[in-house]
Scaffold this motif. Structure first.
Motif, PDB file in Angstrom:
ATOM      1  N   VAL A 167     -10.162  -1.623   1.888  1.00 13.47           N
ATOM      2  CA  VAL A 167      -9.591  -2.377   0.963  1.00 13.47           C
ATOM      3  C   VAL A 167      -7.924  -2.175   0.879  1.00 13.47           C
ATOM      4  N   SER A 168      -7.734  -1.030   0.584  1.00 11.62           N
ATOM      5  CA  SER A 168      -6.262  -0.847   0.543  1.00 11.62           C
ATOM      6  C   SER A 168      -5.476  -0.833   1.650  1.00 11.62           C
ATOM      7  N   GLY A 169      -5.989  -0.816   2.934  1.00  8.73           N
ATOM      8  CA  GLY A 169      -5.362  -1.010   4.375  1.00  8.73           C
ATOM      9  C   GLY A 169      -5.063  -2.576   4.182  1.00  8.73           C
ATOM     10  N   TRP A 170      -5.898  -3.238   3.773  1.00  8.16           N
ATOM     11  CA  TRP A 170      -5.851  -4.722   3.790  1.00  8.16           C
ATOM     12  C   TRP A 170      -4.745  -5.159   2.621  1.00  8.16           C
ATOM     13  N   LEU A 171      -4.857  -4.678   1.751  1.00 12.56           N
ATOM     14  CA  LEU A 171      -3.926  -5.138   0.752  1.00 12.56           C
ATOM     15  C   LEU A 171      -2.445  -4.498   1.343  1.00 12.56           C
ATOM     16  N   ALA A 172      -2.217  -3.780   1.898  1.00 11.83           N
ATOM     17  CA  ALA A 172      -0.855  -3.187   2.128  1.00 11.83           C
ATOM     18  C   ALA A 172      -0.596  -4.345   3.362  1.00 11.83           C
ATOM     19  N   LEU A 173      -1.285  -4.810   4.154  1.00 15.09           N
ATOM     20  CA  LEU A 173      -1.008  -5.723   5.138  1.00 15.09           C
ATOM     21  C   LEU A 173      -0.469  -7.171   4.558  1.00 15.09           C
ATOM     22  N   LEU A 174      -1.412  -7.412   3.450  1.00 22.03           N
ATOM     23  CA  LEU A 174      -1.164  -8.629   2.813  1.00 22.03           C
ATOM     24  C   LEU A 174       0.360  -8.557   1.873  1.00 22.03           C
ATOM     25  N   SER A 175       0.611  -7.336   1.540  1.00 22.39           N
ATOM     26  CA  SER A 175       1.680  -7.065   0.788  1.00 22.39           C
ATOM     27  C   SER A 175       2.847  -7.186   1.630  1.00 22.39           C
ATOM     28  N   ILE A 176       2.794  -6.584   2.894  1.00 24.65           N
ATOM     29  CA  ILE A 176       3.895  -6.847   3.911  1.00 24.65           C
ATOM     30  C   ILE A 176       4.281  -8.116   4.108  1.00 24.65           C
ATOM     31  N   ASP A 177       3.282  -9.112   4.243  1.00 26.57           N
ATOM     32  CA  ASP A 177       3.284 -10.286   4.627  1.00 26.57           C
ATOM     33  C   ASP A 177       4.001 -11.134   3.313  1.00 26.57           C
ATOM     34  N   TRP A 178       3.510 -10.871   2.112  1.00 31.22           N
ATOM     35  CA  TRP A 178       3.900 -11.343   0.932  1.00 31.22           C
ATOM     36  C   TRP A 178       5.342 -11.195   0.891  1.00 31.22           C
ATOM     37  N   ILE A 179       5.959 -10.024   0.911  1.00 27.40           N
ATOM     38  CA  ILE A 179       7.403  -9.718   1.050  1.00 27.40           C
ATOM     39  C   ILE A 179       8.249 -10.279   1.834  1.00 27.40           C
ATOM     40  N   ASN A 180       7.517 -10.397   3.266  1.00 25.07           N
ATOM     41  CA  ASN A 180       8.377 -10.956   4.123  1.00 25.07           C
ATOM     42  C   ASN A 180       8.528 -12.457   3.825  1.00 25.07           C
ATOM     43  N   ARG A 181       7.452 -13.065   3.084  1.00 24.56           N
ATOM     44  CA  ARG A 181       7.568 -14.530   2.940  1.00 24.56           C
ATOM     45  C   ARG A 181       8.323 -14.896   1.714  1.00 24.56           C
ATOM     46  N   ASN A 182       8.305 -14.014   0.982  1.00 26.64           N
ATOM     47  CA  ASN A 182       8.912 -14.199  -0.564  1.00 26.64           C
ATOM     48  C   ASN A 182      10.295 -13.685  -0.867  1.00 26.64           C
ATOM     49  N   SER A 183      10.586 -12.808  -0.044  1.00 26.11           N
ATOM     50  CA  SER A 183      12.042 -11.831  -0.548  1.00 26.11           C
ATOM     51  C   SER A 183      13.007 -12.057   0.826  1.00 26.11           C
ATOM     52  N   ARG A 184      14.291 -11.744   0.508  1.00 27.24           N
ATOM     53  CA  ARG A 184      15.148 -11.646   1.606  1.00 27.24           C
ATOM     54  C   ARG A 184      15.040 -10.476   2.646  1.00 27.24           C
TER      55      ARG A 184
END
Lengths: 431, 291
Positions: free
Chosen positions: A80-97
């Motif tokens: 679960v936390s490995g997956w959460l990390a993947l999602l976080s990286i994706d989320w930061i890439n999409r939503n920030s500079r």
């Protein structure tokens, strides 16, 4: 210290402990290597690193909730936390500079830091059964139990089975995701599956090499295998073989020297295989490429020597006159040793003959010299006619092209230029 | 002043020194898209540190520190060699090199087993709380003094080299045209990162250095477009994280460096959320393009 008898005893796998360690590390290594090929080809090697660091808080939380350090309890947490990390990286890439590298670094360190906080919290709260948790940091192959083998074996089989099943799709996704999309493949879902498998491989692998070195189990076998083959199927098999070899040797070292950690030794052996491949692999390896370069330079030098002798003959109007080394040197500055060597090999190839008057062209040498001069002049003419370059600007370019133009290109050039007789400097173009 | 307060002060100061050093260097790493090189270096100095321990028994001497830092430089050189000479793609080159060096480091540390000063956990997350047991130099703990000296060095180099770093970061081609050597500035930066990783090691461990190289700079980058402002904000964010981390760790009786990282993560989430809200309410002031 290292004796053959001990190695054989080790390889006979007669001690159950050795069996667990060797089979465990091999299974984990192969699973990671197989999935790592795709991570590598998709240039997401360091995402694997981030996932590996990020499983720590999941492991700690799972332990805190369940109070057990059985793999069946800890792995879901890690997953679960490995997956959460993947999602976080994706989320930061999409939503920030922030750029992807910063996003990876941030997620990696924050998750890992959280894990460290939880780990030290658990340790200081003094629960007796927590002692094994820190093994996830560096891995503890020696602590692999028969029950763990089942986990490794099942996940490994699942992983390899799915990769085999979706091999074509994953291949397309790795090499040309746009085409995969256009061809109607469910790219999002395939990416999801591939990421899930990566997390799965990482989660099972940390047991043997730990969170920090897990990235190497994913990346290094693939990178090493890439040097030996251009085919993905072969690359996957080769990577798996490298991982298995490294697992056996790494286990052997820590069997020999009980205070030596298994995981880091596996990584050191793997890295050694990778470095060896970088240098010695045929075609793509450093030595092979150096050899190609030298051979090319050699060919160019020989052609230059031949051309120099041809030019001399041309200016004298007599190709039968011999030429001594000093005379060749006088027309064009060569390194004296390289010149001697080139003259020798040209003579061996029958392009030059050596007589009392020095070196002179043989019949074949004359043809080859004429060919070089022809290409050079054709190219000069082509540049002036088609690119409208001034005649005094075309020599250097022709000097390079004369070593590269193939007979087919030569025929096309001649046809395009209308079988010319004179070059821009008003010299004959030899037939 | 009671000792408890003093202890807390030293710990927070030491943490802040690590954080500010990382924050300043991290801004340049981030803008040069080298954040992960910082990650690689911080892992790769481990064998250097282990050898320094083997030979001198501590990390408190200048030669030991410099020796360990050289390994960090060696790591960047090796990554570039593997990438450009052997033709391995960049991310994989980094992954191969730093995991190899880290593995060698762990092996060296294991062979040092019994050396109380350097164990495997220390490698990962250090122990900031131990700073108060240090001997003192000039009235402050030795680690704190070393970190302070390193921060002064970093600030000095960044100040005197401001123009060079600025130009080579934002417009390398123009910088080259003006006669700045991009390679030289790159290696100056890498040297500072290596040295800082090494001196931060005892306090926050090899891996959490990354948190301070990436975290404060990333948050500051979200908030401003101007480099001086970014440097200042990153430093303040670093300090706030180390103060907040101290109290969090004290409350949980857990590792301080880990807690500092958690605070950084929370700060990042907070800033991201504020930006979301601003976007939603459309009161965003000019979103200038990066300089």
């Amino acid at each position: 210290m290292l004796s053959l008898k001990e190695l054989l005893h080790f390889l006979s796998l007669s001690e159950p402990n050795i069996r667990y360690v060797v089979f465990g590390t091999i299974m984990v290594g192969i699973a990671a290597a197989v999935i790592g090929n795709f991570t590598f080809l998709r240039k997401r090697a360091l995402v694997g690193d981030a996932i590996a660091h990020a499983v720590l808080p999941g492991i700690c939380l799972a332990f805190m909730l369940q109070g057990s350090r059985s793999l069946w309890v800890l792995l879901p947490g890690a997953f679960v936390s490995g997956w959460l990390a993947l999602l976080s990286i994706d989320w930061i890439n999409r939503n920030s500079r922030l750029k992807p590298d910063a996003a990876i670094g941030l997620v990696l360190s924050v998750f890992f830091g959280t894990g460290v906080l939880l780990l030290t919290y658990i340790q200081q709260s003094g629960d007796g059964s927590q002692s094994g948790l820190k093994h996830f940091l560096f891995g503890q192959a020696a602590a692999i139990l028969p029950g763990d083998l089942w986990v490794f074996g099942l996940t490994g089989l699942l992983l390899c089975g799915l990769v085999a099943l979706f091999f074509k799709e994953f291949t397309l996704l790795s090499f040309d995701p746009d085409f995969a999309q256009a061809a109607g493949l469910p790219v999002r879902r395939l990416e999801l599956l591939l990421s899930t498998l990566t997390v799965l491989a990482v989660v099972t692998g940390i047991q043997t090499v730990g969170v920090v070195l897990m990235a190497a189990l994913l990346i290094t076998p693939a990178a090493a295998a890439r040097f030996w083959t251009d085919r993905l199927g072969a690359m996957v098999l080769l990577g798996a073989a490298f991982a298995a070899l490294a697992s056996v040797l790494g286990s052997f070292v820590s069997y020999q020297q009980p205070n030596m950690p298994t995981g880091p030794w596996i990584i050191v052996v793997l890295s050694a295989i990778a470095f060896f491949s970088m240098v010695f692999a045929p075609r793509r390896g450093g030595l092979a490429r150096l050899w190609d370069k030298l051979r090319h330079a050699w060919k160019i030098r020989e052609e230059n020597v031949l051309k120099t002798i041809y030019h001399s003959g041309e200016s004298l109007g007599d190709f039968t006159a011999g030429m001594h080394i000093e005379a060749v040197q006088g027309r064009r500055a060569f390194n004296p040793w390289q010149l001697r060597l080139s003259l020798f090999t040209l003579q061996r190839r029958g392009l030059l003959q050596y007589g009392a008057s020095g070196y002179r062209l043989s019949g074949e040498g004359l043809r080859e010299g004429a060919r070089l001069a022809r290409i050079h002049r054709l190219w000069e003419l082509y540049l002036t006619e088609y690119l409208r370059l001034a005649p005094d600007h075309v020599h250097d370019d022709a000097e390079a092209m004369e070593h590269l133009i193939t007979p087919e290109l030569e025929a096309q050039l001649e046809a395009a230029l209308g079988y010319p007789e004179r070059d821009p400097h008003d010299r004959d173009i030899p037939r | 002043m009671n000792t408890e307060f003093l202890d807390a002060f030293w710990i927070m100061l030491t943490g802040s020194l690590v954080a500010v050093t990382g924050a300043l260097l991290g801004c340049y790493l981030l803008l040069r898209r080298l954040s992960l090189i910082g990650d690689a270096i911080s892992h790769a100095v481990l064998p250097g540190i282990a050898v320094a321990f083997l030979m001198t028994g501590s990390l408190s001497s200048v030669p030991a520190l410099l020796g360990a830092a050289v390994v960090g430089l060696l790591c960047t050189w090796a990554i570039e060699t593997v990438q450009h000479r052997a033709g391995v793609q960049g991310d994989a080159a980094m992954g191969i090199v730093f995991t190899f060096l880290f593995a060698v480091g762990v092996i060296l540390v294991s062979s040092l087993a019994g050396n109380a000063d350097l164990d495997q956990e220390c490698v990962l997350y250090g122990e900031l709380a131990f700073v108060i047991f240090d001997q003192t130099v000039l009235g402050m703990p030795v680690s704190t003094a070393i970190l302070l000296a390193n921060l002064l060095l970093v600030v000095a180099v960044l100040t005197f080299g401001y123009r060079g770093f600025f130009l080579t970061t934002f417009d390398p081609a123009f910088a080259r045209a003006l006669g700045f050597s991009t390679v030289a500035w790159h290696y100056v930066l890498m040297s500072l990162v290596s040295l800082s990783s090494v001196v931060s090691f005892e306090s926050v461990g090899a891996i959490l250095v990354v948190a301070f190289l990436v975290g404060p700079a990333a948050i500051a980058h979200l908030l401003t477009d101007r480099l001086p402002m970014m440097l200042l904000l990153a430093a303040l964010i670093g300090i706030s994280a180390s103060v907040g981390g101290y109290f969090l760790a004290a409350a949980l009786n857990a590792n301080i460096a880990g807690a500092m990282t958690v605070v950084l993560g929370v700060e990042f989430l907070g800033v991201m959320n504020v930006q979301f809200m601003r976007k939603r309410w459309r009161v965003t002031p000019s979103v200038a393009s990066p300089t």
